[in-house]
Design a protein around this motif. Structure first.
Motif, mmCIF file in Angstrom:
data_model
loop_
_atom_site.group_PDB
_atom_site.id
_atom_site.type_symbol
_atom_site.label_atom_id
_atom_site.label_comp_id
_atom_site.label_asym_id
_atom_site.label_seq_id
_atom_site.Cartn_x
_atom_site.Cartn_y
_atom_site.Cartn_z
ATOM 1 N N LEU A 80 43.698 21.989 3.927
ATOM 2 C CA LEU A 80 44.628 22.573 2.977
ATOM 3 C C LEU A 80 44.708 24.064 3.289
ATOM 4 C CD1 LEU A 80 46.444 22.230 0.457
ATOM 5 C CD2 LEU A 80 44.447 22.850 -0.923
ATOM 6 N N GLN A 81 45.784 24.472 3.918
ATOM 7 C CA GLN A 81 46.015 25.883 4.202
ATOM 8 C C GLN A 81 46.717 26.509 3.005
ATOM 9 O OE1 GLN A 81 45.197 27.838 7.061
ATOM 10 N NE2 GLN A 81 45.806 29.453 5.625
ATOM 11 N N MET A 82 46.068 27.486 2.412
ATOM 12 C CA MET A 82 46.601 28.126 1.210
ATOM 13 C C MET A 82 46.961 29.567 1.530
ATOM 14 S SD MET A 82 43.935 26.605 -1.611
ATOM 15 C CE MET A 82 42.539 27.489 -0.925
ATOM 16 N N SER A 83 48.179 29.936 1.246
ATOM 17 C CA SER A 83 48.655 31.289 1.496
ATOM 18 C C SER A 83 49.270 31.858 0.229
ATOM 19 C CB SER A 83 49.708 31.273 2.621
ATOM 20 O OG SER A 83 49.195 30.714 3.795
ATOM 21 N N SER A 84 49.474 33.164 0.231
ATOM 22 C CA SER A 84 50.048 33.846 -0.943
ATOM 23 C C SER A 84 49.341 33.415 -2.220
ATOM 24 C CB SER A 84 51.547 33.550 -1.036
ATOM 25 O OG SER A 84 52.218 33.962 0.128
ATOM 26 N N LEU A 85 48.045 33.421 -2.159
ATOM 27 C CA LEU A 85 47.258 32.925 -3.290
ATOM 28 C C LEU A 85 47.460 33.780 -4.537
ATOM 29 C CD1 LEU A 85 44.092 31.872 -1.336
ATOM 30 C CD2 LEU A 85 45.345 30.397 -2.911
ATOM 31 N N LYS A 86 47.450 33.097 -5.661
ATOM 32 C CA LYS A 86 47.635 33.736 -6.959
ATOM 33 C C LYS A 86 46.387 33.525 -7.803
ATOM 34 C CE LYS A 86 52.543 32.464 -6.873
ATOM 35 N NZ LYS A 86 53.639 31.766 -7.597
ATOM 36 N N ILE A 87 46.211 34.361 -8.783
ATOM 37 C CA ILE A 87 45.054 34.230 -9.661
ATOM 38 C C ILE A 87 45.011 32.849 -10.294
ATOM 39 C CG2 ILE A 87 44.035 35.072 -11.805
ATOM 40 C CD1 ILE A 87 44.941 37.885 -10.985
ATOM 41 N N GLU A 88 46.164 32.315 -10.611
ATOM 42 C CA GLU A 88 46.220 30.996 -11.246
ATOM 43 C C GLU A 88 45.869 29.847 -10.297
ATOM 44 O OE1 GLU A 88 48.598 33.345 -11.264
ATOM 45 O OE2 GLU A 88 50.613 32.473 -11.084
ATOM 46 N N ASP A 89 45.640 30.139 -9.017
ATOM 47 C CA ASP A 89 45.158 29.121 -8.082
ATOM 48 C C ASP A 89 43.638 28.956 -8.170
ATOM 49 O OD1 ASP A 89 47.534 30.343 -5.707
ATOM 50 O OD2 ASP A 89 47.688 28.507 -6.901
ATOM 51 N N THR A 90 42.986 29.806 -8.937
ATOM 52 C CA THR A 90 41.542 29.716 -9.101
ATOM 53 C C THR A 90 41.169 28.379 -9.734
ATOM 54 O OG1 THR A 90 41.240 32.105 -9.307
ATOM 55 C CG2 THR A 90 39.541 30.695 -10.286
ATOM 56 N N ALA A 91 40.299 27.638 -9.053
ATOM 57 C CA ALA A 91 39.916 26.307 -9.519
ATOM 58 C C ALA A 91 38.882 25.735 -8.562
ATOM 59 C CB ALA A 91 41.127 25.379 -9.569
ATOM 60 N N VAL A 92 38.304 24.629 -8.973
ATOM 61 C CA VAL A 92 37.530 23.811 -8.043
ATOM 62 C C VAL A 92 38.506 22.828 -7.404
ATOM 63 C CG1 VAL A 92 35.661 22.152 -7.758
ATOM 64 C CG2 VAL A 92 35.432 24.028 -9.411
ATOM 65 N N TYR A 93 38.488 22.793 -6.097
ATOM 66 C CA TYR A 93 39.403 21.938 -5.341
ATOM 67 C C TYR A 93 38.660 20.706 -4.851
ATOM 68 C CZ TYR A 93 43.076 25.431 -5.435
ATOM 69 O OH TYR A 93 44.063 26.303 -5.849
ATOM 70 N N TYR A 94 39.278 19.548 -5.071
ATOM 71 C CA TYR A 94 38.688 18.275 -4.695
ATOM 72 C C TYR A 94 39.597 17.549 -3.701
ATOM 73 C CZ TYR A 94 35.935 18.948 -8.956
ATOM 74 O OH TYR A 94 35.102 19.449 -9.924
ATOM 75 N N CYS A 95 38.983 16.932 -2.708
ATOM 76 C CA CYS A 95 39.746 16.033 -1.858
ATOM 77 C C CYS A 95 39.457 14.597 -2.286
ATOM 78 C CB CYS A 95 39.434 16.235 -0.384
ATOM 79 S SG CYS A 95 37.708 16.068 0.110
#
Length: 129
Positions: A80-95
């Motif tokens: 998962l390539q994440m760009s232009s990250l925002k504060i609201e992207d803060t989380a635990v990410y699960y596959c």
């Protein structure tokens, strides 16, 4: 089946990060894979998914155009390539993985957690201002 998510960390707003999800115990190339996330105090939400074979990807509206999912079937790894990250992207990410091989769904169904049978342990992504 085991899934191992990694690559999380602390990044500034506007920055980029790449998550990885290694899989074992299944014929990786034959399975739909997905990413979900859960922020504190919020419900788990769909981020994106990739079809078996990698020909199709699906994204939540909140990440479309900023995140890209890919898979490498030679190494049993999803990214998962994440760009232009925002504060609201803060989380635990699960596959997660759909254990039924070679399944296809209507596009909206990939967003639904119940089609995924196995989940990784999660990796924390924190976006700071």
């Amino acid at each position: 089946v085991q899934l191992q998510a990694s690559g999380g960390g602390l990044v500034q707003s506007g920055g980029s990060l790449r998550l990885s999800c290694g899989a074992s115990g299944l014929t990786f190339s034959s399975h739909v894979m997905g990413w979900f996330r859960q922020a504190p105090g919020k419900e788990r939400e769909f981020v994106g998914a990739i079809s078996w074979g990698g020909g199709y990807t699906y994204y939540a509206d909140s990440v479309k155009g900023r995140f890209t999912i890919s898979r490498d079937d030679t190494t049993n790894t999803m990214y998962l390539q994440m760009s232009s990250l925002k504060i609201e992207d803060t989380a635990v990410y699960y596959c997660a993985v759909d254990n039924r091989p070679r399944r296809t769904y209507l596009s909206a169904h990939y967003h639904q957690a119940h089609i995924y049978d196995y989940w990784g342990q999660g990796t924390q992504v924190t976006v700071s201002s």
